[in-house]
Write an enzyme that holds these catalytic residues in place. Structure first.
Site, PDB file in Angstrom:
ATOM      1  N   SER A  52       0.828  -1.209   0.000  1.00 22.68           N
ATOM      2  CA  SER A  52       0.000   0.000   0.000  1.00 22.68           C
ATOM      3  C   SER A  52       0.858   1.253   0.000  1.00 22.68           C
ATOM      4  O   SER A  52       0.546   2.233  -0.697  1.00 22.68           O
ATOM      5  CB  SER A  52      -0.922   0.003   1.221  1.00 22.68           C
ATOM      6  OG  SER A  52      -1.825  -1.078   1.182  1.00 22.68           O
TER       7      SER A  52
ATOM      8  N   ASP B  49      -3.987  -0.150  -5.152  1.00 21.72           N
ATOM      9  CA  ASP B  49      -2.681   0.162  -4.578  1.00 21.72           C
ATOM     10  C   ASP B  49      -1.672  -0.906  -4.985  1.00 21.72           C
ATOM     11  O   ASP B  49      -0.525  -0.618  -5.287  1.00 21.72           O
ATOM     12  CB  ASP B  49      -2.771   0.294  -3.058  1.00 21.72           C
ATOM     13  CG  ASP B  49      -3.321  -0.953  -2.371  1.00 21.72           C
ATOM     14  OD1 ASP B  49      -3.983  -1.776  -3.042  1.00 21.72           O
ATOM     15  OD2 ASP B  49      -3.107  -1.091  -1.150  1.00 21.72           O
TER      16      ASP B  49
END
Length: 654
Positions: free
Chosen positions: A325, A501
């Site tokens: 992420s 992400d």
């Protein structure tokens, strides 16, 4: 008597042998726990070769972690030859090795999420997380992987019980004792240094994580050869960005330049920009993007995204630039790929950095805001958003303060506000903003522990893992968001971008390859631009989002971006680049080929369009001028990336 004088040497060898056995058992456990990731290319011979190579890396880790133990065992002081001293040494031996064996077992689980062995960056990555979050996750994993906990206890008990102290060494012949013990210690120091370096020749450099690639057929398999303590030791205090000297700077710029200078004829269009970053949104999950799966019967888990694709622009080959992420946010918003270590966790994170928001806020008067429903400060997102030019940040704190919503009653119990409620809040806040605005939201619900609200139990189809129903839930949350957004006055003048992400590990073989593990959706949707739709046969990556958005808006100022404008760049010139699993292996995709480059030479090449499982290495049979051109371009890219990171040269300066 001679045998007793060497008793500490024999005992030392026995004790270290126990640790070698435990490391090999950890490697076997790691392989079995992640067998689905490696089974496609695994044979008995290949597995044995990897285990054999692993001993090299185990040696380095074992000698680093046991350096104090070895020193205490061989200190040439006669006063230490008593039971009490060796009992203390026994506990040092057990605690230190128990800790590092447990770290190996933890990676048996964490590897499937991170895609690599744990390094020092992991401790930085979670430094901003609340203790409650991490404790909750730890307890969930503790329960679901109880057998690893039992194994950890068995290891600790075994190394304690099997530990062997030396026999009483006679000290009445002190000259003989000191001579033998001193020589033994000096020899041990010599071999310990050799073992830590990974070899005995003067040409041997200390082995690093990237050395594991020479023993495997694909970079992902390096996770089997490596061990976690080695990865931690080798990244302790290391500089992330080392500038290679591949070519003169002028030559590198001629091959590839991250400086984007718009044409004089562009006309700026002040559209709103909304960038939705969807947690763990693998391309595999979208039925419409996988027409060939299951002989054409595959439906996927995102019916809303399937419908939105009919009104959006997307591309045949779309990739992430990282596997975490904290790697996705800089790639998507600032066009900065993740090489070696996540950008957030390097000294370069203090550089001057631009972004879509930064360019539009500073130079075009936009209002900008970043949204993430987790605790403010989580994952370092708030700090990054502020540093790259977002005006405001809206997190769990701001959500809880809004009387229109239910505060922490909408908290998922682990990470963040449920996606449905937070996306509704996101829509409401944008309606309050002055136009034009640029915003981004990072969703959270498709994340471990893969829970959905109780009211939706049974509503979304299950998949091979619990993640799929979470993907279905967030798809539904996005549908409700767009239904609400379509009734707002800003909707028709807005450019939406939806991507991930990073990926999760796939379930189909083509999504478990070194390239498939980076396959994410990227789509552009503008209700007021009906011409922006279709499926173009191009290679597009996350770092292309920033220049593509600015290109669509007719942005008329120079800026720095490592990506390309997906619409203005011809298909033959489009490429994608990523750093495989945080190693020193770079994947460069262009035209019909993908090459894997280790910083010095091309390791392999594949015709990824037809060889989707990356089975056939064509490095020696592909057109060699194409191979050389691709190698030169990836070298130029790496060199300029590293140079700009180290010299704080990530924004355009007049």
């Amino acid at each position: 008597m001679k045998k007793e004088l060497f008793s500490n040497v024999f005992s030392l060898i026995w004790n270290l042998f126990i640790i070698y056995v435990c490391y090999s058992l950890c490697r076997l456990t790691f392989l079995l726990e992640n067998f689905r990731l490696f089974s496609e290319n695994l044979t008995g011979e290949y597995a044995l070769n990897m285990f054999g190579a692993g001993i090299i890396f185990d040696t380095t880790a074992i000698l680093y972690s046991n350096a104090l133990f070895i020193l205490l065992f061989l200190l040439p002081f006669h006063w230490k030859e008593n039971a009490t001293f060796y009992k203390v040494v026994r506990w040092i031996f057990t605690v230190v090795n128990g800790f590092f064996l447990i770290s190996n077992l933890v990676d048996c689980v964490y590897f499937r999420f991170s895609g690599r062995r744990t390094t020092m960056s992991v401790f930085q990555e979670f430094s901003n997380e609340g203790g409650g979050n991490l404790a909750s996750i730890f307890m969930d994993e503790f329960i679901s992987h109880w057998y690893l906990v039992v194994l950890a206890a068995v290891f600790c008990y075994a190394i304690y019980k099997l530990y062997r102290a030396p026999r009483n060494i006679p000290v009445y012949s002190k000259w003989q004792y000191y001579l033998i013990q001193t020589v033994t210690l000096l020899v041990a120091i010599l071999f310990t240094v050799f073992g830590m370096r990974g070899g005995m020749t003067t040409a041997t450099r200390p082995i690093t994580i990237s050395n594991a690639n020479q023993y495997v057929d694909r970079p992902l398999d390096a996770g089997v050869v490596l061990n976690t303590p080695f990865s931690i030791f080798r990244t302790l205090g290391k500089k992330a960005f080392i500038v290679p000297d591949y070519m003169p700077e002028s030559e590198a710029l001629a091959v590839y330049s991250p400086v984007h200078v718009p044409a004089d004829s562009v006309q700026f269009k002040p559209m709103n920009v909304v960038v939705i970053i969807w947690e763990s949104f693998t391309k595999e999950f979208v039925g419409k993007l996988n027409p060939d799966l299951d002989n054409g019967t595959y439906k996927g888990y995102t019916p809303f995204i399937d419908s939105l694709l009919t009104k959006s622009l997307s591309f045949t080959y779309t990739y992430a630039n990282g596997r975490k992420s904290i790697e996705g946010m800089p790639s998507v918003l600032s066009s900065i790929p993740s090489f070696v270590e996540p950008f957030f966790l390097t000294p370069a994170s203090l550089n001057d950095v631009s972004s879509i928001a930064g360019e539009l806020t500073k130079n075009k008067g936009y209002y900008s805001a970043f949204f993430h429903g987790a605790m403010n400060g989580s994952m370092g997102f708030q700090a990054f958003a502020r540093s790259v030019g977002f005006t405001d940040y809206y997190g769990r704190t701001e959500y809880n303060e809004d009387p229109r919503y239910h505060g922490d009653d909408d908290f998922d119990g682990t990470w963040a506000i449920w996606d449905e409620e937070f996306l509704q809040y996101y829509c409401d806040k944008m309606t309050e903003f002055k136009q034009p605005f640029v915003t981004s939201v990072f969703t959270a619900s498709s994340h471990h522990p893969f829970a959905i609200p109780a009211c939706y139990e049974g509503k979304f189809p299950d998949g091979p893992t619990p993640l799929q129903r979470c993907i279905g839930y967030t798809d539904h949350a996005l549908q409700l968001f767009f239904e609400k957004a379509s009734r707002q006055p800003w909707f028709n003048n807005t450019l939406f971008v939806i991507t991930a992400d990073h990926t999760s590990f796939g379930t189909y073989p083509e999504y478990m390859t070194d390239l498939g593990l980076y396959s994410v959706p990227i789509l552009f949707y503008a209700p007021g631009m009906p011409e922006l739709r279709g499926m173009e046969d191009k290679i597009v990556e996350q770092i292309d989002i920033m220049p593509t958005v600015l290109g669509l808006l007719g942005y008329d100022r120079p800026y720095i971006s490592f990506g390309q404008d997906a619409l203005q760049t011809p298909a033959a010139e489009k490429f994608s680049v990523n750093n495989v699993m945080g190693t020193n292996v770079y994947q460069f995709v262009k035209g019909d080929y993908m090459i894997q480059f280790d910083g010095e030479k091309v390791l392999k090449a594949y015709r990824y369009r037809t060889d989707r499982l990356l089975k056939d290495d064509v490095k020696d049979t592909m057109p060699q001028d194409t191979l050389r051109a691709m190698e030169t371009q990836v070298k130029s890219f790496i060199q300029q990336y590293m140079q700009r990171m180290n010299s704080n040269n990530l924004v355009y300066r007049e």
